[in-house]
Design an enzyme around this catalytic site. Structure first.
Site, PDB file in Angstrom:
ATOM      1  N   ARG A  36       0.972  -1.106   0.073  1.00 34.10           N
ATOM      2  CA  ARG A  36       0.114   0.097  -0.127  1.00 34.10           C
ATOM      3  C   ARG A  36       0.803   1.238  -0.002  1.00 34.10           C
ATOM      4  NH1 ARG A  36      -2.186  -0.001   5.300  1.00 34.10           N
ATOM      5  NH2 ARG A  36      -1.287  -2.000   5.766  1.00 34.10           N
ATOM      6  N   VAL A  66       8.230  -7.885   8.834  1.00 35.75           N
ATOM      7  CA  VAL A  66       9.616  -7.476   9.040  1.00 35.75           C
ATOM      8  C   VAL A  66       9.866  -7.545  10.381  1.00 35.75           C
ATOM      9  CG1 VAL A  66       9.735  -6.291   6.848  1.00 35.75           C
ATOM     10  CG2 VAL A  66       8.779  -5.129   9.067  1.00 35.75           C
ATOM     11  N   SER A 125      10.260  10.035   8.971  1.00 35.43           N
ATOM     12  CA  SER A 125       9.283  10.805   8.819  1.00 35.43           C
ATOM     13  C   SER A 125       9.490  12.254   9.518  1.00 35.43           C
ATOM     14  CB  SER A 125       8.208  10.259   9.988  1.00 35.43           C
ATOM     15  OG  SER A 125       7.003  11.271  10.300  1.00 35.43           O
ATOM     16  N   ASN A 169       5.349  15.073  17.811  1.00 36.13           N
ATOM     17  CA  ASN A 169       4.005  15.337  17.375  1.00 36.13           C
ATOM     18  C   ASN A 169       3.198  14.651  18.788  1.00 36.13           C
ATOM     19  OD1 ASN A 169       2.230  16.455  16.196  1.00 36.13           O
ATOM     20  ND2 ASN A 169       1.639  14.110  14.765  1.00 36.13           N
ATOM     21  N   TYR A 215       6.072   6.836  17.984  1.00 38.33           N
ATOM     22  CA  TYR A 215       6.623   6.996  16.408  1.00 38.33           C
ATOM     23  C   TYR A 215       7.749   7.832  16.075  1.00 38.33           C
ATOM     24  CZ  TYR A 215       5.425   7.793  11.424  1.00 38.33           C
ATOM     25  OH  TYR A 215       5.482   7.656   9.995  1.00 38.33           O
ATOM     26  N   ALA A 216       7.605   8.988  16.650  1.00 35.79           N
ATOM     27  CA  ALA A 216       8.822   9.920  16.896  1.00 35.79           C
ATOM     28  C   ALA A 216      10.221   9.345  17.143  1.00 35.79           C
ATOM     29  CB  ALA A 216       8.491  11.136  17.702  1.00 35.79           C
ATOM     30  N   ALA A 217       9.947   8.442  18.323  1.00 35.58           N
ATOM     31  CA  ALA A 217      11.158   8.088  18.758  1.00 35.58           C
ATOM     32  C   ALA A 217      11.732   7.019  17.672  1.00 35.58           C
ATOM     33  CB  ALA A 217      11.020   7.455  20.159  1.00 35.58           C
ATOM     34  N   LYS A 275      11.174   7.015  14.574  1.00 42.54           N
ATOM     35  CA  LYS A 275      11.727   7.674  13.470  1.00 42.54           C
ATOM     36  C   LYS A 275      13.203   8.456  13.435  1.00 42.54           C
ATOM     37  CE  LYS A 275       8.609   5.975  10.592  1.00 42.54           C
ATOM     38  NZ  LYS A 275       8.752   5.184   9.266  1.00 42.54           N
TER      39      LYS A 275
HETATM   40  P1  NAP Z   1       0.489   2.451   5.089  1.00 43.52           P
HETATM   41  O1  NAP Z   1      -0.292   2.951   3.794  1.00 43.52           O
HETATM   42  O2  NAP Z   1      -0.325   2.417   6.317  1.00 43.52           O
HETATM   43  O3  NAP Z   1       1.342   1.220   4.684  1.00 43.52           O
HETATM   44  C1  NAP Z   1       2.100   0.551   5.607  1.00 43.52           C
HETATM   45  C2  NAP Z   1       2.772  -0.748   4.932  1.00 43.52           C
HETATM   46  O4  NAP Z   1       3.662  -1.212   5.884  1.00 43.52           O
HETATM   47  C3  NAP Z   1       1.910  -1.566   4.401  1.00 43.52           C
HETATM   48  O5  NAP Z   1       2.323  -1.956   3.110  1.00 43.52           O
HETATM   49  C4  NAP Z   1       1.764  -2.636   5.271  1.00 43.52           C
HETATM   50  O6  NAP Z   1       1.815  -3.887   4.954  1.00 43.52           O
HETATM   51  C5  NAP Z   1       3.299  -2.508   5.825  1.00 43.52           C
HETATM   52  N1  NAP Z   1       3.683  -3.175   7.123  1.00 43.52           N
HETATM   53  C6  NAP Z   1       3.402  -2.885   8.303  1.00 43.52           C
HETATM   54  N2  NAP Z   1       3.501  -3.291   9.280  1.00 43.52           N
HETATM   55  C7  NAP Z   1       4.346  -4.416   8.705  1.00 43.52           C
HETATM   56  C8  NAP Z   1       5.072  -5.542   9.193  1.00 43.52           C
HETATM   57  N3  NAP Z   1       5.026  -6.111  10.623  1.00 43.52           N
HETATM   58  N4  NAP Z   1       5.576  -6.485   8.191  1.00 43.52           N
HETATM   59  C9  NAP Z   1       5.489  -6.128   6.901  1.00 43.52           C
HETATM   60  N5  NAP Z   1       5.040  -5.081   6.426  1.00 43.52           N
HETATM   61  C10 NAP Z   1       4.440  -4.203   7.491  1.00 43.52           C
HETATM   62  O7  NAP Z   1       1.716   3.523   5.055  1.00 43.52           O
HETATM   63  P2  NAP Z   1       2.433   4.731   4.439  1.00 43.52           P
HETATM   64  O8  NAP Z   1       1.696   5.860   4.749  1.00 43.52           O
HETATM   65  O9  NAP Z   1       2.553   4.238   3.012  1.00 43.52           O
HETATM   66  O10 NAP Z   1       3.725   4.734   5.128  1.00 43.52           O
HETATM   67  C11 NAP Z   1       4.878   3.941   4.736  1.00 43.52           C
HETATM   68  C12 NAP Z   1       6.114   4.466   5.458  1.00 43.52           C
HETATM   69  O11 NAP Z   1       5.988   5.935   5.293  1.00 43.52           O
HETATM   70  C13 NAP Z   1       5.997   4.196   6.855  1.00 43.52           C
HETATM   71  O12 NAP Z   1       7.193   3.684   7.459  1.00 43.52           O
HETATM   72  C14 NAP Z   1       5.480   5.511   7.398  1.00 43.52           C
HETATM   73  O13 NAP Z   1       6.094   5.786   8.903  1.00 43.52           O
HETATM   74  C15 NAP Z   1       6.179   6.575   6.684  1.00 43.52           C
HETATM   75  N6  NAP Z   1       5.494   7.881   6.661  1.00 43.52           N
HETATM   76  C16 NAP Z   1       4.360   7.874   5.924  1.00 43.52           C
HETATM   77  C17 NAP Z   1       3.593   9.264   6.257  1.00 43.52           C
HETATM   78  C18 NAP Z   1       2.210   9.626   5.689  1.00 43.52           C
HETATM   79  O14 NAP Z   1       2.059  10.689   5.637  1.00 43.52           O
HETATM   80  N7  NAP Z   1       1.764   8.617   5.087  1.00 43.52           N
HETATM   81  C19 NAP Z   1       4.443  10.392   6.468  1.00 43.52           C
HETATM   82  C20 NAP Z   1       5.898  10.218   7.034  1.00 43.52           C
HETATM   83  C21 NAP Z   1       6.216   9.056   6.982  1.00 43.52           C
HETATM   84  P3  NAP Z   1       0.623  -4.940   5.223  1.00 43.52           P
HETATM   85  O15 NAP Z   1      -0.061  -5.268   3.920  1.00 43.52           O
HETATM   86  O16 NAP Z   1       1.297  -6.313   5.615  1.00 43.52           O
HETATM   87  O17 NAP Z   1      -0.248  -4.269   6.359  1.00 43.52           O
END
Ligand code: NAP
Length: 247
Positions: free
Chosen positions: A17, A64, A142, A149, A155-157, A159
């Site tokens: 995703r 993971v 992040s 935040n 989460y902040a810790a 990242k």
């Molecule tokens: P998302 O749409 O919620 O997708 C999260 C992804 O992580 C999914 O593919 C999920 O796979 C996978 N995942 C979660 N736990 C897992 C595990 N234990 N093992 C394997 N896969 C796992 O998130 P996103 O918004 O795209 O965020 C992706 C990254 O960007 C994250 O590290 C997030 O912290 C960072 N980020 C996002 C934003 C934002 O605004 N969206 C901002 C800053 C940073 P499953 O199909 O297995 O659930």
């Protein structure tokens, strides 16, 4: 598929995703073979999509946080494609709550997924990358790791920890031709931000000079750059993709 990453092999965690899915598609469009990892069969769709578009991709079921599944993920890359050039540590979760009410389980789950798992995955690709005398490790951080935040102490810790980890690892492996960088997104339009309440979304938007959420493709573009030959001299860097939310 031809392109700047034609002979390269990339592993993308959390590829089912959001940002991970966009990164998998972007790296594949640049010619890389992509090992798309997520839990269960969640990454099957993106791998199928890449193959349907003429690219090379295989889906892997990998939580993971489980080092054995991580080792199996890297083995799949080596068995299928014979090498690993790029690792994108993107899998991440949130478990938001004010610190006063945060359970140790919510703290541990976030740190395990966002930080410890990135170490597990990096550790698993280092040997093949050292053998190949090169590689790219790209950790998805992040803006919250820099600004903090409320409600996101865990989460902040995780990242902020990812940034320190990346800088230390960058120094350890630079002599082997391996770079380690962070892409730090701001507020991106994905399931993760859709889960925020409307007032929380409005408060975030008010802090973004560019006045909108970012797209997953914009983050994938930064990941694609760091994976490319153009970024060969960039290491230990945090590349913000945040619309100016934090400068
Ligand atoms: P998302 O749409 O919620 O997708 C999260 C992804 O992580 C999914 O593919 C999920 O796979 C996978 N995942 C979660 N736990 C897992 C595990 N234990 N093992 C394997 N896969 C796992 O998130 P996103 O918004 O795209 O965020 C992706 C990254 O960007 C994250 O590290 C997030 O912290 C960072 N980020 C996002 C934003 C934002 O605004 N969206 C901002 C800053 C940073 P499953 O199909 O297995 O659930």
């Amino acid at each position: 598929m031809s392109g700047p990453l034609a002979d390269r092999v990339a592993i993308v965690t959390g590829a089912s995703r959001g940002i991970g899915r966009a990164a998998a598609r972007r790296l594949a469009a640049s010619g890389a073979a992509v090992v798309a990892a997520a839990r269960g069969d969640h990454a099957d769709a993106v791998a199928g999509e890449i193959r349907a578009a003429g690219g090379r991709s295989v889906a892997v079921s990998a939580d993971v946080t489980d080092p054995r599944r991580v080792d199996a993920m890297v083995r799949t890359a080596l068995d299928e494609y014979g090498r690993v050039d790029v690792l994108v540590n993107n899998a991440g979760i949130v478990r938001d709550r004010l610190a006063l009410r945060m359970s140790p389980a919510d703290w541990d789950a976030v740190v395990a997924t966002n930080l410890t798992a990135a170490f597990n995955c990096a550790r698993a690709v280092l040997r093949p990358m050292i053998r190949q005398r090169g590689g790219r490790i790209i950790n998805v951080g992040s803006v919250v790791g820099r600004m903090g935040n409320p409600g996101q102490a865990n989460y902040a810790a995780s990242k902020a920890g990812l940034e320190g980890f990346s800088r230390a690892l960058a120094r350890e492996v630079a002599s082997r031709g391996i770079t380690v960088n962070v892409v730090a997104p701001g507020m991106i339009d994905t399931d993760m931000t859709a889960a925020l309440t409307e007032p929380a979304q409005a408060a975030m938007l008010a802090q973004i000079p560019l006045g909108r959420l970012g797209t997953t493709e914009e983050v994938a573009g930064a990941i694609g750059f760091l994976a490319s030959d153009e970024a060969a001299y960039v290491t230990g860097h945090v590349l913000a993709v945040n619309g100016g939310m934090y400068m």
